[in-house]
Design an enzyme around this catalytic site. Structure first.
Site, short mmCIF file in Angstrom:
data_model
loop_
_atom_site.label_atom_id
_atom_site.label_comp_id
_atom_site.label_asym_id
_atom_site.label_seq_id
_atom_site.Cartn_x
_atom_site.Cartn_y
_atom_site.Cartn_z
N CYS A 85 0.84 -1.21 0.00
CA CYS A 85 0.00 0.00 0.00
C CYS A 85 0.87 1.25 0.00
O CYS A 85 1.68 1.46 0.91
CB CYS A 85 -0.91 0.02 1.21
SG CYS A 85 -1.83 1.57 1.33
N VAL A 86 0.68 2.10 -0.98
CA VAL A 86 1.59 3.23 -1.17
C VAL A 86 1.45 4.27 -0.06
O VAL A 86 2.46 4.82 0.41
CB VAL A 86 1.42 3.85 -2.57
CG1 VAL A 86 0.03 4.42 -2.77
CG2 VAL A 86 2.48 4.90 -2.85
#
Lengths: 119, 98, 130, 98, 119, 130
Positions: C77-78
């Site tokens: 997840c960025v």
């Protein structure tokens, strides 16, 4: 067939990232037009209390994210009544309207959703 | 729809009862990591587990029992990783209590 | 069956190894993994800068080998990764930092990928805590 | 030698009583972060705090009360950061319960 | 004047790094010939149980580090009896000899040390 | 008075900011800080790769500015840092990784520095948890 997801948020809002990261999952699900429900459980019920001022600890308010839930189609909000009661909060006004559940109603809620994520 | 609940935290550090209240009568519980300390004979968590309805199936991950020198009571089925995967297929969904 | 597996804990938490052994057993049992999703402190499993003591299990290396060997879809997840300092070269360049997650096999992306994986899997299993 | 004990975790997530058992009669307690939820009226943690001997001084960090819209009961002295520093000088040592 | 330090270890041995990182502080203090005491409290008492096999979860045994304590001059080991009792462990044989304390003896222990670190 | 301050929590935990505000108040009150010691997840406060969302407090940047402004002795435990992927250029070179902690003002060293600071301070204050 689209699956429904219940997100269980168990942590107080200003003690770490947990509450924010649970809300982010709910909002992302809503943005994809998925059927998402959100249950405030244990310390998660503190997210619903009005009059909080997280600016005092230099944190961003979660109120905007919470208010955004219906705009993202996340309308099924639930709160565990036993969690409220244990914290002396039963009957107190809440900042967000959430359906209070207790006892077997909670197991029924879990039962109704295809997926559960607890944070 | 039945749920397999995964518990990994110590039952002495975090209250176990608030989780157990949410179990459906046909749900299952898998203890792993420090949650296995709930099987310590003579402890309050073990009493809580014993009071669950018989329809709730209890499981524990073998390696975590062995690491902690714990014996599972008769009611608890001990599983390895293939057994863990098989449990996930048998219940409709899996919920990890972090 | 098709499994989506999410990990929320860092490599030094036992649940990282537990998630990996579980994922191995999923494939060994003839099942499929449609996506691995790393969220919260789980993003550290993709950090290339971690140096594990020699006599301990090197979970970041084991995850990487597992993902590569089976050519799995491994999404980090960025948003969770940026605030924890786990950047790929594109994000590192954008913010003027150094990259600590290599591009292949890891991919930085958003939470939508978690939902997509959960939708198309038969089971979603999340690992976290201790 | 007196100790100032810092508490920052929620009293509902981690048991408060095991910590309170260790307080000396002249020790002090400073609630910060989610530990301030122990001041929620009508809750069990508040009862535990109220049962501490009068010689144990209770404090809470102002900003954490404000963030959570909590009022301190009369017995609890509210401090800001300079007050927090001053407390550390007044007690012989400081122990943070992580 | 050298100050004494009490290290309070509150976590079970295989659930994370806490037990190991507390022991490391104790051993480092011993290596510097500082007067260090170690109290096993809450889930920390699980570190003292014999017959554990952390190789089953691919973890390094802490037994060697615990046995090394006296070699590093860390000889003041204490265990909270109430923590043992709550876990059904009171009266069980322990792998390491530690002085059991309870009630006011624990507050007295804190009192005797110049510094405390809890992990 | 002389304070030794230890931090065990990452920048996204409230106790990181609490420790910083406390440290500022220590100096503002005319006291001294003989050492800041970063242990356990506290080592992430020295990670240069962390990108904080723009509308949130950037604790790694604030810690760095605070340490530099007052020329403080800021020690990051090397054993805790290696296993969490927080490396300075020397360690990064040794293990063939990228450095995510800049040398000045941070210094990687051992637990002996915590004991030394505690010995020579009037008060040791440890921040951790939430």
């Amino acid at each position: 067939m689209t699956k429904s997801m219940l997100i269980v948020s168990r942590h107080a809002p200003w003690g770490g990232l947990s509450a924010r990261e649970a809300l982010d999952i709910a909002l992302a699900g809503g943005a994809f037009e998925l059927p998402v429900g959100l249950l405030f459980l244990d310390d998660g019920v503190f997210q619903l209390l009005p009059g909080q001022r997280p600016a005092a600890v230099e944190q961003k308010d979660l109120a905007a994210n919470l208010q955004a839930l219906p705009l993202f189609g996340v309308e099924d909000l639930y709160v565990c009544r036993q969690s409220l009661r244990l914290r002396g909060l039963d009957g107190q006004p809440l900042a967000l309207s959430a359906t209070p559940l207790e006892g077997p109603e909670l197991a029924d809620l879990f039962d109704r959703y295809d997926l559960v994520i607890t944070l | 729809m039945t749920t397999l609940h995964l518990l990994s935290r110590s039952p002495f550090g975090t209250p176990l009862d608030s989780t157990l209240r949410l179990l459906g009568v046909r749900d299952g519980l898998l203890l792993c990591g420090d949650a296995c300390h709930a099987l310590q004979p003579g402890s309050a968590p073990l009493q809580l587990l014993e009071h669950l309805p018989d329809s709730v199936a209890l499981h524990a991950l073998a390696e975590d029992l062995e690491a902690r020198n714990l014996m599972a009571p008769e009611r608890v089925r001990v599983v390895d990783y293939p057994g863990f995967v098989e449990l996930c297929t048998r219940y409709d969904k899996v919920n990890g209590w972090l | 069956m098709k499994f989506a597996i999410a990990l929320f804990s860092p490599p030094h938490a036992p649940s990282s190894r537990r998630a990996l052994r579980f994922a191995e057993a999923v494939l060994a049992g003839g099942h499929e993994i449609n996506r691995l999703f790393f969220y919260r402190d789980g993003v550290y499993n993709a950090a290339d800068s971690i140096v594990t003591p020699q006599d301990e299990s090197d979970l970041p290396a084991q995850w990487r080998a597992f993902v590569e060997r089976h050519a799995l879809d491994a999404v980090v997840c960025v948003a969770a990764a940026l605030r924890r300092g786990v950047l790929d070269s594109r994000e590192a360049q954008r913010y003027g930092r150094v990259a600590v997650v290599p591009t292949p096999p890891w991919e930085l992306s958003g939470l939508g990928q978690l939902h997509e994986a959960a939708q198309s899997a038969d089971r979603l299993v999340c690992f976290g805590g201790d």
